[in-house]
Design a protein around this motif. Structure first.
Motif, PDB file in Angstrom:
ATOM      1  N   ALA A 145       0.828  -1.200   0.000  1.00 36.92           N
ATOM      2  CA  ALA A 145       0.000   0.000   0.000  1.00 36.92           C
ATOM      3  C   ALA A 145       0.867   1.257   0.000  1.00 36.92           C
ATOM      4  CB  ALA A 145      -0.934  -0.008   1.213  1.00 36.92           C
ATOM      5  N   VAL A 146       1.923   1.254   0.811  1.00 32.41           N
ATOM      6  CA  VAL A 146       2.829   2.407   0.869  1.00 32.41           C
ATOM      7  C   VAL A 146       3.482   2.633  -0.486  1.00 32.41           C
ATOM      8  CG1 VAL A 146       4.986   3.267   1.858  1.00 32.41           C
ATOM      9  CG2 VAL A 146       3.258   2.243   3.341  1.00 32.41           C
ATOM     10  N   ASP A 147       3.977   1.569  -1.113  1.00 26.73           N
ATOM     11  CA  ASP A 147       4.623   1.707  -2.424  1.00 26.73           C
ATOM     12  C   ASP A 147       3.660   2.274  -3.460  1.00 26.73           C
ATOM     13  OD1 ASP A 147       6.889   0.639  -1.330  1.00 26.73           O
ATOM     14  OD2 ASP A 147       6.534  -1.396  -2.072  1.00 26.73           O
ATOM     15  N   THR A 148       2.431   1.789  -3.434  1.00 23.83           N
ATOM     16  CA  THR A 148       1.448   2.269  -4.403  1.00 23.83           C
ATOM     17  C   THR A 148       1.124   3.745  -4.184  1.00 23.83           C
ATOM     18  OG1 THR A 148       0.489   0.052  -4.438  1.00 23.83           O
ATOM     19  CG2 THR A 148      -0.826   1.820  -5.398  1.00 23.83           C
ATOM     20  N   LEU A 149       0.968   4.146  -2.921  1.00 27.31           N
ATOM     21  CA  LEU A 149       0.684   5.560  -2.633  1.00 27.31           C
ATOM     22  C   LEU A 149       1.835   6.462  -3.067  1.00 27.31           C
ATOM     23  CD1 LEU A 149      -0.996   5.173   0.880  1.00 27.31           C
ATOM     24  CD2 LEU A 149      -2.106   5.832  -1.253  1.00 27.31           C
ATOM     25  N   GLU A 150       3.064   6.007  -2.880  1.00 27.64           N
ATOM     26  CA  GLU A 150       4.207   6.814  -3.317  1.00 27.64           C
ATOM     27  C   GLU A 150       4.210   6.987  -4.826  1.00 27.64           C
ATOM     28  OE1 GLU A 150       7.583   4.823  -1.742  1.00 27.64           O
ATOM     29  OE2 GLU A 150       7.325   5.617   0.304  1.00 27.64           O
ATOM     30  N   MET A 151       3.884   5.930  -5.550  1.00 24.77           N
ATOM     31  CA  MET A 151       3.828   6.048  -7.007  1.00 24.77           C
ATOM     32  C   MET A 151       2.705   6.980  -7.448  1.00 24.77           C
ATOM     33  SD  MET A 151       4.797   2.265  -8.456  1.00 24.77           S
ATOM     34  CE  MET A 151       3.770   1.318  -7.347  1.00 24.77           C
ATOM     35  N   LEU A 152       1.576   6.924  -6.747  1.00 26.04           N
ATOM     36  CA  LEU A 152       0.470   7.829  -7.086  1.00 26.04           C
ATOM     37  C   LEU A 152       0.856   9.286  -6.853  1.00 26.04           C
ATOM     38  CD1 LEU A 152      -2.593   5.873  -5.638  1.00 26.04           C
ATOM     39  CD2 LEU A 152      -2.048   6.289  -8.040  1.00 26.04           C
ATOM     40  N   GLU A 153       1.590   9.548  -5.780  1.00 28.48           N
ATOM     41  CA  GLU A 153       2.029  10.921  -5.520  1.00 28.48           C
ATOM     42  C   GLU A 153       2.995  11.407  -6.587  1.00 28.48           C
ATOM     43  OE1 GLU A 153       3.469  10.959  -1.489  1.00 28.48           O
ATOM     44  OE2 GLU A 153       1.570  11.780  -0.755  1.00 28.48           O
ATOM     45  N   ARG A 154       3.861  10.491  -7.076  1.00 24.40           N
ATOM     46  CA  ARG A 154       4.771  10.902  -8.142  1.00 24.40           C
ATOM     47  C   ARG A 154       4.012  11.246  -9.423  1.00 24.40           C
ATOM     48  NH1 ARG A 154       8.079   6.688  -5.993  1.00 24.40           N
ATOM     49  NH2 ARG A 154       7.382   5.205  -7.585  1.00 24.40           N
ATOM     50  N   GLN A 155       2.900  10.562  -9.646  1.00 20.88           N
ATOM     51  CA  GLN A 155       2.160  10.791 -10.880  1.00 20.88           C
ATOM     52  C   GLN A 155       1.164  11.936 -10.759  1.00 20.88           C
ATOM     53  OE1 GLN A 155      -0.063   7.405 -12.274  1.00 20.88           O
ATOM     54  NE2 GLN A 155      -0.308   8.234 -14.319  1.00 20.88           N
ATOM     55  N   PHE A 156       0.475  12.019  -9.600  1.00 20.55           N
ATOM     56  CA  PHE A 156      -0.605  12.996  -9.476  1.00 20.55           C
ATOM     57  C   PHE A 156      -0.325  14.122  -8.486  1.00 20.55           C
ATOM     58  CE2 PHE A 156      -2.582   8.884 -10.551  1.00 20.55           C
ATOM     59  CZ  PHE A 156      -3.168   9.231 -11.756  1.00 20.55           C
ATOM     60  N   GLY A 157       0.771  14.014  -7.738  1.00 19.20           N
ATOM     61  CA  GLY A 157       1.044  14.998  -6.714  1.00 19.20           C
ATOM     62  C   GLY A 157       0.230  14.739  -5.451  1.00 19.20           C
ATOM     63  N   SER A 158       0.295  15.646  -4.504  1.00 15.85           N
ATOM     64  CA  SER A 158      -0.446  15.486  -3.246  1.00 15.85           C
ATOM     65  C   SER A 158      -1.944  15.519  -3.508  1.00 15.85           C
ATOM     66  CB  SER A 158      -0.066  16.596  -2.262  1.00 15.85           C
ATOM     67  OG  SER A 158       1.312  16.536  -1.964  1.00 15.85           O
ATOM     68  N   HIS A 159      -2.653  14.713  -2.761  1.00 18.26           N
ATOM     69  CA  HIS A 159      -4.100  14.641  -2.939  1.00 18.26           C
ATOM     70  C   HIS A 159      -4.720  14.204  -1.617  1.00 18.26           C
ATOM     71  CE1 HIS A 159      -8.047  13.440  -4.473  1.00 18.26           C
ATOM     72  NE2 HIS A 159      -7.753  14.110  -5.581  1.00 18.26           N
ATOM     73  N   PRO A 160      -5.852  14.797  -1.243  1.00 18.22           N
ATOM     74  CA  PRO A 160      -6.476  14.427   0.038  1.00 18.22           C
ATOM     75  C   PRO A 160      -6.803  12.931   0.136  1.00 18.22           C
ATOM     76  CG  PRO A 160      -7.477  16.427  -0.856  1.00 18.22           C
ATOM     77  CD  PRO A 160      -6.558  15.914  -1.910  1.00 18.22           C
ATOM     78  N   ASP A 161      -7.212  12.322  -0.975  1.00 19.24           N
ATOM     79  CA  ASP A 161      -7.551  10.894  -0.932  1.00 19.24           C
ATOM     80  C   ASP A 161      -6.318  10.041  -0.664  1.00 19.24           C
ATOM     81  OD1 ASP A 161     -10.170  11.465  -1.381  1.00 19.24           O
ATOM     82  OD2 ASP A 161     -10.103  11.085  -3.538  1.00 19.24           O
ATOM     83  N   ILE A 162      -5.170  10.462  -1.201  1.00 20.02           N
ATOM     84  CA  ILE A 162      -3.931   9.723  -0.947  1.00 20.02           C
ATOM     85  C   ILE A 162      -3.547   9.841   0.519  1.00 20.02           C
ATOM     86  CG2 ILE A 162      -1.464   9.616  -1.479  1.00 20.02           C
ATOM     87  CD1 ILE A 162      -2.119  10.545  -4.292  1.00 20.02           C
ATOM     88  N   GLN A 163      -3.652  11.052   1.053  1.00 19.20           N
ATOM     89  CA  GLN A 163      -3.306  11.266   2.452  1.00 19.20           C
ATOM     90  C   GLN A 163      -4.247  10.506   3.382  1.00 19.20           C
ATOM     91  OE1 GLN A 163      -0.569  12.795   3.566  1.00 19.20           O
ATOM     92  NE2 GLN A 163      -1.192  12.043   5.584  1.00 19.20           N
ATOM     93  N   ALA A 164      -5.516  10.391   2.965  1.00 16.54           N
ATOM     94  CA  ALA A 164      -6.484   9.674   3.797  1.00 16.54           C
ATOM     95  C   ALA A 164      -6.083   8.203   3.941  1.00 16.54           C
ATOM     96  CB  ALA A 164      -7.883   9.776   3.188  1.00 16.54           C
TER      97      ALA A 164
END
Length: 769
Positions: A523-542
């Motif tokens: 889950a952590v790895d996937t969230l890091e990749m999402l941040e690299r692609q989309f930047g910070s996002h409230p759903d990612i932080q949640a």
């Protein structure tokens, strides 16, 4: 000078009799070098190498023999040779793998599992969990009925982010659960597979069958609606959706899906027949006739009027005065050129139209009746009351039956029914509109963009949509490896924005699944990749807020490698000198792909059964994989597999030929335990005889006597078989030193046959002693 094999063999035997092992080895070596096919001499040479302490040379000899037998598919003999090698190279993973494959081929599940565990142990020591799981998969394949093991294997694959392998394992377990009637568990496994691979056809089919068996086909339809979204041109998916709606008794949904099939292939018009039957079952006769009206001409042209006539008659059984159905009945009988049936159906149509005050329909029926039977004055009288012949009738039947073949065949579209409560359907376009009240005439694209899309948004399970973000993961990893600058989503076109939002939503649903299953690191790895692609996002932080704090993750040293059967290299981590190569050490090494070490909370006291797992978790092992490995080990230790007699008997014979007497005894004892003395065969007696010979060869005549006596007491055998056992008993007693008993059995043999195996000489020798 030509090689004299007989002379060299004689010299070798002489050296061996004098205890000159090195000289004998030299002579046997000559024979092997000049006759590569002499496996007997090669085996003897290997045994001499073992006696002289030259183990590697011995292994080389035995491997040649084993590979030869294996290539010739003499699997039992190959097993026997590899067992000789195993004595020299204890727990060698290369030999263990070859043995495991051979055992599996012979159906010896217990032995195959034990050898596979040795191989998995080697991979575990190297920290290669993925290959460990591949071997455990082979173990699971040995017992396809053990769904618990396969589900745990699937969980292990998920932990290693091996999505395809995990999905396959979930599906295999689910298929078996479905077969055994455990539909709830099957659906759970299918759901997990679909969360990993959204449109896996086998998983979708299995899920549909399980829901049907469970009586919840409507839930399957919801899943399939989401799977079909954007793939309306996929006939396999759409067919599954149509069946789901049919099983759920949702005729409107089935009609929509069938219309999609017709849009791709108009030849699939018969797919509408189950829909019409469902409408009819639910009492909606008007809808039944409406659909039939769109396919009647195709069915007539395809000579399928019998099935069509059956459904129309079923409608008329429910409502004998249904004018539209009677009009269709007239059309069918006209196509069949059945004048009697045509006249009868026209009379029924005229009567029903009169009762319903449908003047045009009655005039039409009477007009055709007058032409068919001009002598019937009553038709003409009634017709004159209604205004006479219907001059603009779109079709004319012949005036007499003998004219029935004249003219062309009228098309059913001209059979217009004038009835206020029934709206005549237009020619079918097989597309959807947004009018939910008439789903047959709706537009497919709009339906799936509105209704199904809304359902997808509101009803998607919290564990995530059945998405497969593998491709986007690959792209992200590639960008990361090249040091790409993080991409922040910006406003472009509305289509691009919607697509990016969909991708992120699907990835976040995958993260929800990983969190729910306890796979925090993925889950952590996937969230890091999402941040690299989309930047910070409230759903990612949640999602981040739901994760526990991660511990340190040091990188393990580079492992060494060993050659696996000369083909594949398997990494092996070096362990402390002097520590035995065993499974317990494997558990202690079973960690992440980089041998991650995480801080663990204090471990509570555990029971002796749970202690091995707790010890491994405390050592830094992933708890899920440690438990999985423990399950396989316990299954191997506690399994009570009872294979067939022939397998064990043949295995024992092969071991005996290779002088592996202990292994032969074990196989013959197992085989003897699988049969009964009085079962009408000689199998039990054969085992007794061979066990007696094995114990004599081991220098244990006491045990030999026991088995010879068991064979002698087995009923139902020939005198020749009993005679052989008596002689062997005499020889065993003689070896034991009990000359009195030996003389008694020899005498009994002599009394039956004085020439049997030089028994007379035996008695003379005993008398002299």
């Amino acid at each position: 000078m030509a090689f004299d094999k007989a002379k060299v063999l004689k010299a070798a035997e002489k050296s061996l009799s004098q205890g000159k092992i090195s000289a004998a080895i030299k002579e046997y070596r000559q024979i092997v070098d000049n006759d590569a096919d002499d496996l007997t001499t090669l085996n003897m040479l290997g045994d001499l190498y073992v006696r002289s302490g030259k183990n590697e040379e011995a292994v080389s000899c035995f491997e040649r023999i084993a590979e030869h037998y294996s290539a010739q598919q003499f699997n039992l003999k190959a097993i026997a040779m590899y067992k000789k090698i195993e004595r020299i190279r204890t727990r060698d993973p290369i030999i263990a793998y070859k043995l495991a494959e051979l055992y599996a081929t012979q159906g010896l599940v217990h032995d195959a599992r034990a050898q596979y565990l040795v191989v998995a142990d080697a991979y575990t020591r190297s920290g290669d969990n993925k290959k460990t799981l591949d071997v455990l998969h082979k173990i699971a394949d040995l017992d396809p009925n053990n769904t618990d093991i396969r589900l745990k294997l699937a969980d292990g694959y998920v932990k290693e982010n091996m999505r395809r392998e995990a999905a396959d394992a979930y599906i295999q377990a689910a298929n078996r659960l479905h077969q055994t009637g455990a539909q709830e568990k099957a659906l759970d496994a299918y759901s997990k597979a679909l969360q990993l691979v959204r449109d896996d056809r086998e998983a979708l089919r299995g899920m549909l069958e399980a829901h049907i068996a469970r009586g919840t086909a409507d839930e399957a339809a919801e899943v399939l609606e989401r799977a079909v979204e954007g793939k309306e041109d996929d006939p396999e998916l759409v067919s599954m959706l149509a069946r789901a709606h049919l099983e759920a008794e949702d005729p409107q949904g089935a009609e929509r899906a069938t219309s999609l099939l017709m849009a791709q292939d108009s030849g699939k018009y018969t797919e509408f027949l189950p829909v019409t039957r469902l409408y009819l079952k639910l009492g909606e006769v008007d809808e039944t006739i409406r659909i039939l009206s769109t396919i009647i001409e195709r069915m007539l042209a395809g000579r399928e009027e019998r099935e069509l006539l059956e459904i129309v008659n079923q409608v008329l059984d429910r409502n004998p005065d249904h004018v539209a159905a009677l009009r269709m009945l007239v059309r069918i009988h006209w196509w069949q050129r059945d004048m009697d049936a045509l006249r009868s159906s026209l009379e029924r149509l005229a009567e029903s139209a009169e009762a319903s005050e449908l003047i045009d329909e009655e005039r039409y029926a009477l007009t055709q009746l007058v032409r068919l039977a001009p002598d019937e004055q009553r038709y003409l009288d009634r017709l004159n009351l209604l205004g006479g012949l219907q001059d603009d009738s779109p079709e004319d039947f012949p005036a007499h039956a003998e004219d029935e073949t004249a003219g062309g065949v009228p098309q059913f579209e001209t059979f217009a029914v004038v009835q206020d409560e029934i709206e005549q359907p237009e020619a079918i376009s097989y597309e959807f509109e947004t009018n939910a009240a008439d789903p047959f005439e709706t537009n497919a694209a709009e339906v799936f963009e509105t209704n199904a899309a809304d359902a997808f948004e509101t009803n998607a399970p919290s564990s995530g949509n059945f998405s497969d973000p593998t491709a986007s993961f690959a792209d992200l990893n590639e960008d990361a490896s090249q040091g790409a600058t993080p991409v922040v989503a910006t406003e472009t076109s509305s289509d691009d924005g919607s697509r990016m939002e969909t991708i992120m939503r699907q990835e976040l649903e995958s993260v929800d699944f990983y969190i729910a299953q306890g796979y925090s690191d993925i889950a952590v790895d996937t969230l890091e990749m999402l941040e690299r692609q989309f930047g910070s996002h409230p759903d990612i932080q949640a999602r981040r807020d739901k994760l526990p704090a991660a511990g340190a993750q040091p990188v393990a040293e580079a492992p060494a490698v060993f050659e696996f059967g000369g083909v594949e290299e398997v990494p092996v981590t070096r362990v402390d000198e002097g520590i035995a190569f065993n499974e317990e050490a494997a558990y202690a090494a079973l960690a992440g792909e980089t041998s991650e070490v995480r801080e663990q909370p204090p471990v509570a006291p555990v029971t002796p059964v749970a202690a091995p797992i707790a010890a491994r978790v405390a050592s830094g092992i992933d708890a899920g994989l440690a438990e999985l490995f423990e399950e396989f080990r316990v299954a191997e230790e506690g399994d009570d597999v009872r294979e067939d007699y022939e397998t064990h008997y043949n295995m024992g014979t092969a071991y005996k030929e290779m002088d592996l007497i202990d292994e032969a005894i074990q196989e013959f004892q197992t085989a003897a335990g699988l049969v009964k003395p009085g079962d009408g065969t000689s199998r039990f007696l054969q085992c007794c005889n061979l066990l007696g010979h094995c114990f004599v060869q081991k220098g244990m005549p006491e045990a030999a006597v026991i088995w010879f006596k068991k064979g002698l007491s087995a009923p139902g055998h020939s005198e020749d078989e009993y005679q052989a056992l008596r002689y062997e008993l005499g020889a065993a007693y003689e070896q034991l030193g009990d000359l009195k008993q030996a003389r008694e059995f020899y005498t009994e043999v002599y009394g039956v046959d004085v020439s049997y195996r030089e028994v007379a000489d035996k008695l003379s020798q005993l008398k002299g002693k």
